[in-house]
Design a protein around this motif. Structure first.
Motif: not given
Length: 155
Positions: A62, A85, A91, A103, A105
Motif C-alpha cells: 500500500s 505509494t 493515499e 481510505r 486517494q
C-alpha cells in the motif's frame, strides 16, 4: 529526570528508509504510524492506563517503503494520515470517533516521489493543507475546507 524508553507492541518493524508520524488528538492518548519494509502501514495507539495496541491500517504493497507519512488531528474526534505509494500516488486514511478507518486517494500515480516526505497542517479545525515533492523536484499541494472537496495546486 531523563527520558523513559519503552517498546511498542507489534509484529513488524519500520522500514529503515521510511518516515514515522505521530499525533495526540486528546491529552490521554497517542498514536503513531510507520511503513514496513513490505509497504504496509502499521500503527500503535495508547490510552492512559492501558498498554500500547498495534493494528494494520493498510496491507503490504500500500505504501512506498522509502516514503514518508504525515498526520493531523484537526479536531479531537478525528485523525487524517497520508503517504506516497510505489507508483507515486498519494493515499490517505481518515478516522472519526466511533467509526472505522476509511481510505481514499488524494493524488493519482505519478503525482509524488515514492522516496519523498509529506507534510501536513491543520491551522484551523475546518481546514487541512498537504505538501509533497514530485519526481522532478516540484512541490505539489492539496487543501481541504469543511464542506468542500480536496483541491490541488503546484507551488
Amino acid at each position: 529526570m531523563g527520558w523513559n524508553r519503552y517498546p511498542l507492541r507489534g509484529k513488524s518493524e519500520a522500514s529503515p528508509a521510511c518516515g514515522l508520524a505521530a499525533v495526540s488528538r486528546i491529552p490521554q492518548s497517542m498514536e503513531n504510524w510507520r511503513i514496513t519494509p513490505d509497504g504496509a502501514v502499521e500503527a500503535t495507539f495508547w490510552y492512559e492506563g492501558k498498554e500500547w495496541t498495534p493494528y494494520q491500517l493498510a496491507p503490504p504493497g500500500s505504501a512506498s517503503p522509502q516514503g514518508g507519512l504525515a498526520v493531523v488531528s484537526r479536531i479531537p474526534q478525528s485523525m487524517e494520515l497520508w503517504w506516497p505509494t510505489t507508483d507515486g500516488a498519494v493515499e490517505a486514511a481518515y478516522w472519526y470517533e466511533g467509526k472505522e478507518w476509511s481510505r481514499y486517494q488524494i493524488a493519482p500515480p505519478g503525482s509524488a516521489s515514492p522516496q519523498g516526505g509529506i507534510s501536513a497542517v491543520s491551522r484551523i479545525p475546518q481546514s487541512m493543507e498537504l505538501w509533497w515533492p514530485t519526481t522532478d523536484g516540484a512541490v505539489e499541494a492539496a487543501y481541504w475546507y469543511e464542506g468542500k472537496e480536496w483541491s490541488r495546486y503546484q507551488i
